[in-house]
Scaffold this active site. Structure first.
Site, PDB file in Angstrom:
ATOM      1  N   ARG A   1       0.847  -1.164  -0.042  1.00  0.00           N
ATOM      2  CA  ARG A   1      -0.022  -0.071  -0.065  1.00  0.00           C
ATOM      3  C   ARG A   1       0.919   1.262   0.027  1.00  0.00           C
ATOM      4  O   ARG A   1       0.557   2.282  -0.636  1.00  0.00           O
ATOM      5  CB  ARG A   1      -0.804  -0.025   1.316  1.00  0.00           C
ATOM      6  CG  ARG A   1      -1.880   1.080   1.444  1.00  0.00           C
ATOM      7  CD  ARG A   1      -2.893   0.831   2.588  1.00  0.00           C
ATOM      8  NE  ARG A   1      -3.714   2.200   2.997  1.00  0.00           N
ATOM      9  CZ  ARG A   1      -4.668   2.699   2.446  1.00  0.00           C
ATOM     10  NH1 ARG A   1      -5.441   1.867   1.752  1.00  0.00           N
ATOM     11  NH2 ARG A   1      -5.400   3.660   2.978  1.00  0.00           N
TER      12      ARG A   1
ATOM     13  N   ILE B   1      -7.000   7.673  -1.287  1.00  0.00           N
ATOM     14  CA  ILE B   1      -7.074   6.314  -1.215  1.00  0.00           C
ATOM     15  C   ILE B   1      -7.702   5.864  -0.006  1.00  0.00           C
ATOM     16  O   ILE B   1      -7.615   6.276   1.044  1.00  0.00           O
ATOM     17  CB  ILE B   1      -5.589   5.794  -0.943  1.00  0.00           C
ATOM     18  CG1 ILE B   1      -5.505   4.587  -1.054  1.00  0.00           C
ATOM     19  CG2 ILE B   1      -4.772   6.710  -0.027  1.00  0.00           C
ATOM     20  CD1 ILE B   1      -3.918   3.729  -1.075  1.00  0.00           C
ATOM     21  N   SER B   2      -8.946   5.100  -0.247  1.00  0.00           N
ATOM     22  CA  SER B   2      -9.619   4.553   0.741  1.00  0.00           C
ATOM     23  C   SER B   2      -8.976   3.923   1.991  1.00  0.00           C
ATOM     24  O   SER B   2      -8.014   3.341   1.964  1.00  0.00           O
ATOM     25  CB  SER B   2     -10.729   3.474   0.264  1.00  0.00           C
ATOM     26  OG  SER B   2     -11.427   4.157  -0.902  1.00  0.00           O
ATOM     27  N   GLN B   3      -9.560   3.953   3.017  1.00  0.00           N
ATOM     28  CA  GLN B   3      -9.080   3.319   4.328  1.00  0.00           C
ATOM     29  C   GLN B   3      -8.941   1.808   3.902  1.00  0.00           C
ATOM     30  O   GLN B   3     -10.037   1.274   3.289  1.00  0.00           O
ATOM     31  CB  GLN B   3     -10.278   3.622   5.329  1.00  0.00           C
ATOM     32  CG  GLN B   3     -10.016   2.713   6.783  1.00  0.00           C
ATOM     33  CD  GLN B   3     -11.395   2.922   7.631  1.00  0.00           C
ATOM     34  OE1 GLN B   3     -12.335   3.226   7.190  1.00  0.00           O
ATOM     35  NE2 GLN B   3     -11.194   2.607   8.993  1.00  0.00           N
ATOM     36  N   PRO B   4      -8.024   1.139   4.484  1.00  0.00           N
ATOM     37  CA  PRO B   4      -7.946  -0.340   4.292  1.00  0.00           C
ATOM     38  C   PRO B   4      -9.116  -1.066   4.650  1.00  0.00           C
ATOM     39  O   PRO B   4      -9.466  -2.002   3.698  1.00  0.00           O
ATOM     40  CB  PRO B   4      -6.826  -0.812   5.190  1.00  0.00           C
ATOM     41  CG  PRO B   4      -5.941   0.589   5.267  1.00  0.00           C
ATOM     42  CD  PRO B   4      -7.000   1.731   5.467  1.00  0.00           C
TER      43      PRO B   4
END
Ligand code: SAH
Length: 235
Positions: free
Chosen positions: A50, A76-79
């Site tokens: 990531r 970038i979205s939260q994991p």
């Protein structure tokens, strides 16, 4: 050569990964602890670097429990949200997947390791080009990228087994339903500008559209012909 095979090889060779421990912690503390169960999703999240998808200045925060800014005012979205979307999509190795909102290319890279072929559409060309370089540098080849309005889908390669939308929609765009295969699943955050719910759309055995509504989330807006307009960006 198998199109997806190169992605699986990248983690095994090359220099040691300074973020390996942080990534393993992310999987345990943010994903497993919150109920992500799909072993293939967990394996992928534990493998894809990531930190390579964020600005070098943010690398140390890449595995934190939050979204991060990328270029062009996007994120970038939260994991956890990425993992949840992938799990809800019930991906199969042979699937051909349409992704709307390439962004950094992180979710694209995860999809590339989980399915046969990924088609991803992004409306912001600088993001698309950066994503293309990252994916190439990781040796990922089973992805096709396109600059355009994803609310119209990507007709040339339809139908898709799965459609994943990574931006917040006021409703499900008509073209995306039309381009989903008969037994497919479409995963999309639907709601207002402040928060949305992750929804999974599919056709019943009788061919009727049905959907399930899952947890709350917060995405940047889906901007296009069949979603929000971009007046605020032009004013
Ligand atoms: N999955 C991405 C998240 C990106 S955020 C990642 O892992 O980084 C959502 C992205 O959707 C943004 O890059 C935004 O530019 C893009 N987007 C918004 N509306 C779009 C549209 N109509 N078509 C294609 N991309 C769109």
């Amino acid at each position: 050569m198998e199109p997806g095979s190169l992605t699986n090889g990248t983690a095994r060779c090359g220099p040691p990964d300074p973020h390996g421990a942080a990534r393993r912690r992310m999987v345990e503390e943010q994903l497993v602890a919150r109920g992500i169960r799909d072993p293939r999703v967990l394996e992928g999240m534990g493998r894809v670097p990531r930190h390579r998808f964020v600005d070098p200045a943010l690398e140390a925060r890449a595995y934190g429990d939050h979204a991060l800014p990328i270029a062009e005012g996007q994120t970038i979205s939260q994991p956890y949200i990425v993992a949840r979307m992938l799990e809800l999509a019930r991906l199969e190795p042979r699937d051909r997947v349409l992704e709307i909102g390439t962004g950094s290319g992180y979710q694209t890279a995860l999809l590339a390791g989980l399915v046969e072929r990924v088609f991803s559409v992004e409306r912001m060309d600088p993001l698309l080009r950066a994503a293309e370089q990252r994916l190439a540098s990781l040796g990922i080849r089973n992805v096709a990228l396109r600059h355009g309005d994803g609310t119209l889908g990507w007709q040339d390669h339809a139908p898709y087994d799965r459609v994943l939308v990574a931006a917040a929609a006021p409703r499900v765009p008509e073209a995306l339903r039309a381009q989903l295969g008969e037994r497919g699943f479409l995963v999309i955050p639907v709601g207002g500008s402040q928060f949305q719910h992750l929804e999974v759309w599919f056709r019943s055995a009788e061919g009727q559209w049905e959907h399930q509504r899952h947890g709350e989330c917060r995405f940047v807006p889906l901007v296009g012909r069949d979603a929000w307009n971009d007046e605020h960006e032009e004013s």
